[in-house]
Design an enzyme around this catalytic site. Structure first.
Site, PDB file in Angstrom:
ATOM      1  N   HIS A 138       0.802  -1.231   0.000  1.00 19.48           N
ATOM      2  CA  HIS A 138       0.000   0.000   0.000  1.00 19.48           C
ATOM      3  C   HIS A 138       0.830   1.275   0.000  1.00 19.48           C
ATOM      4  O   HIS A 138       0.278   2.372  -0.029  1.00 19.48           O
ATOM      5  CB  HIS A 138      -0.953   0.026   1.211  1.00 19.48           C
TER       6      HIS A 138
HETATM    7  C1  UD1 Z   1      -1.868   5.308   6.262  1.00 13.65           C
HETATM    8  C2  UD1 Z   1      -0.555   5.779   6.875  1.00 13.65           C
HETATM    9  C3  UD1 Z   1       0.505   4.717   6.684  1.00 13.65           C
HETATM   10  C4  UD1 Z   1       0.049   3.371   7.185  1.00 13.65           C
HETATM   11  C5  UD1 Z   1      -1.265   3.025   6.515  1.00 13.65           C
HETATM   12  C6  UD1 Z   1      -1.806   1.704   6.948  1.00 13.65           C
HETATM   13  C7  UD1 Z   1      -0.102   8.208   6.831  1.00 13.65           C
HETATM   14  C8  UD1 Z   1       0.689   9.260   6.153  1.00 13.65           C
HETATM   15  N1  UD1 Z   1      -0.066   6.996   6.235  1.00 13.65           N
HETATM   16  O1  UD1 Z   1      -1.661   5.179   4.862  1.00 13.65           O
HETATM   17  O2  UD1 Z   1       1.660   5.095   7.399  1.00 13.65           O
HETATM   18  O3  UD1 Z   1       1.019   2.398   6.891  1.00 13.65           O
HETATM   19  O4  UD1 Z   1      -2.201   4.054   6.829  1.00 13.65           O
HETATM   20  O5  UD1 Z   1      -2.957   1.369   6.232  1.00 13.65           O
HETATM   21  O6  UD1 Z   1      -0.696   8.472   7.851  1.00 13.65           O
HETATM   22  N2  UD1 Z   1      -9.227   4.628   2.432  1.00 13.65           N
HETATM   23  C9  UD1 Z   1     -10.399   3.933   2.444  1.00 13.65           C
HETATM   24  N3  UD1 Z   1     -10.871   3.477   3.632  1.00 13.65           N
HETATM   25  C10 UD1 Z   1     -10.221   3.665   4.802  1.00 13.65           C
HETATM   26  C11 UD1 Z   1      -9.018   4.375   4.779  1.00 13.65           C
HETATM   27  C12 UD1 Z   1      -8.524   4.844   3.600  1.00 13.65           C
HETATM   28  O7  UD1 Z   1     -11.016   3.725   1.414  1.00 13.65           O
HETATM   29  O8  UD1 Z   1     -10.711   3.214   5.848  1.00 13.65           O
HETATM   30  C13 UD1 Z   1      -8.671   5.090   1.131  1.00 13.65           C
HETATM   31  C14 UD1 Z   1      -8.987   6.517   0.773  1.00 13.65           C
HETATM   32  O9  UD1 Z   1      -9.158   6.579  -0.598  1.00 13.65           O
HETATM   33  C15 UD1 Z   1      -7.721   7.244   1.148  1.00 13.65           C
HETATM   34  C16 UD1 Z   1      -6.662   6.198   0.875  1.00 13.65           C
HETATM   35  O10 UD1 Z   1      -7.268   4.954   1.177  1.00 13.65           O
HETATM   36  O11 UD1 Z   1      -7.533   8.423   0.441  1.00 13.65           O
HETATM   37  C17 UD1 Z   1      -5.411   6.347   1.676  1.00 13.65           C
HETATM   38  O12 UD1 Z   1      -5.710   6.450   3.079  1.00 13.65           O
HETATM   39  P1  UD1 Z   1      -4.757   7.314   4.046  1.00 13.65           P
HETATM   40  O13 UD1 Z   1      -5.222   7.188   5.443  1.00 13.65           O
HETATM   41  O14 UD1 Z   1      -4.555   8.669   3.486  1.00 13.65           O
HETATM   42  O15 UD1 Z   1      -3.340   6.615   3.887  1.00 13.65           O
HETATM   43  P2  UD1 Z   1      -2.915   5.084   3.874  1.00 13.65           P
HETATM   44  O16 UD1 Z   1      -2.370   4.761   2.529  1.00 13.65           O
HETATM   45  O17 UD1 Z   1      -3.948   4.181   4.440  1.00 13.65           O
END
Ligand code: UD1
Length: 363
Positions: free
Chosen positions: A207
């Protein structure tokens, strides 16, 4: 009077770090934990189901911040947490890991003069292109107490000028979560339910923006996984960020056509049930590098660096590239399992050490 401790839980890997501490503080006569979910992760499999697995109650506060750009997410967490911190003024704030909410809440506490503990302090990848590295640097620059998982964490903090009296090497708290629910993991039988043969499959998670956001890097990764799948059945619980990209690029269909089992992100017990029976893990996650070292399972990490070097020097982890994945896999599977001692204080007792340290510092 019990000391109140705000515990910040934001994203999936935070929950395994917060849960053991919440349980240990709840059992202590002199502390009252207050659980605050920022809402950075919100899909049921990324959040509520993991809370249930780890026997966490509903959070005392849910900030509902959700997704957004880095600035939006960090800013929204700061605005929302500041209101709670001002109104309820805890004796301590504990932030964990390296996600945007970690740095955001640490900043709020620093400006309100609320003592802040960073759990999993001192880790450094040396790679400032990773958003997590920025979050680690910011948090460790302003926290008051540093709970480190391993000696390299202490060394980094000392090098950066941190007062040694503020550092305690408590060990790796994620492994407390594993021990907390070990029987449920043993009973879950997820590999069987997916038709996987114990010890004869690899579990994949990817991811990191550096791996999945670019079309070329994602295509190269997919090619490498398709190549591995010819020799070893792969199961791939797909993170929402990656799922979106696999749809956008059409590359998900290629993985499926090759026979890779793509599944929804698995909550904690289901996911660990897949890991404990796997021949190998292929990942870019931080926590999985540690869990596989604890369990003695080979881990191939698709990154150029790691903030968790003890998983290489004292564990089962190695860094690989897409073009070395297959050869590293063949080598790792051929190697007889070694019985190496686990890193110091990776023993399922970290939360108890945290409570003792917090008590000593509260006196
Ligand atoms: C975040 C953390 C990362 C961690 C990861 C674990 C930061 C900078 N990054 O990255 O360190 O390893 O979590 O998963 O804090 N989304 C969903 N559902 C959810 C959450 C996210 O659909 O419940 C999607 C959304 O489109 C979102 C994208 O995933 O924009 C990324 O989510 P985000 O929390 O920004 O970062 P992660 O890649 O999950």
């Amino acid at each position: 009077m019990k000391k109140t401790v705000h515990l910040i839980a934001a994203a999936r890997p935070n929950f395994m770090k917060v849960a053991p501490l919440w349980h240990a503080l709840t059992a202590a006569p002199d502390f009252k934990p207050v659980l605050i979910h920022t809402g950075q992760h919100y899909d049921p499999n990324m959040s509520d189901a993991i809370f249930a697995d780890l026997r966490l109650p509903q959070p005392d506060f849910h900030l509902g911040v959700g997704s957004g750009s880095h600035a939006e997410q960090t800013g929204n967490v700061m605005i929302a947490y500041e209101k709670i911190a001002v109104e309820h003024r805890p004796d301590w704030l504990v932030v964990v890991g390296d996600v945007n909410s970690t740095a955001a809440c640490a900043m709020v506490a620093a400006k309100l003069h609320i003592p802040c503990v960073h759990l999993e302090a001192g880790l450094r990848s040396g790679d400032r292109a990773m958003p997590e590295e920025i979050n680690r640097l910011v948090t460790d620059a302003i926290a008051d107490v540093f709970w480190t998982p391993s000696a390299d964490g202490d060394a980094h903090l000392l090098r950066e000028g941190t007062d040694p009296a503020r550092i305690t090497m408590v060990g790796n708290i994620m492994l407390d979560s594993f021990e907390l629910v070990r029987p449920a993991i043993a009973e879950a039988n997820v590999p069987q339910s997916l038709g996987l043969e114990s010890g004869r499959y690899g579990v994949v998670t990817l991811h990191r923006p550096s791996n999945v956001d670019g079309d070329a890097s994602l295509a190269a990764l997919v090619d490498a996984l398709v190549d591995v799948q010819r020799d070893l059945q792969l199961v791939f619980p797909v993170h929402p960020r990656t799922a979106k990209r696999l749809v956008e690029t059409g590359l998900g269909a290629r993985l499926e056509a090759a026979g890779v089992k793509l599944i929804e992100p698995a909550p904690y017990v289901r996911f660990m049930s897949l890991v404990v029976d796997a021949a190998v893990a292929i990942t870019d996650s931080g926590g999985i590098q540690e869990e596989t070292t604890y369990l003695g399972i080979p881990c191939l990490t698709l990154r150029e660096n790691t903030e968790r070097p003890v998983t290489i020097s004292q564990g089962t982890n190695q860094l690989v590239r897409t073009d070395t994945l297959k050869s590293a896999l063949i080598e790792a599977l051929a190697k007889p399992a070694e019985n190496r001692p686990r890193p110091e204080n990776w023993d399922g007792q970290t939360a108890a050490r945290c409570v003792l340290d917090l008590r000593a510092r509260s006196a």
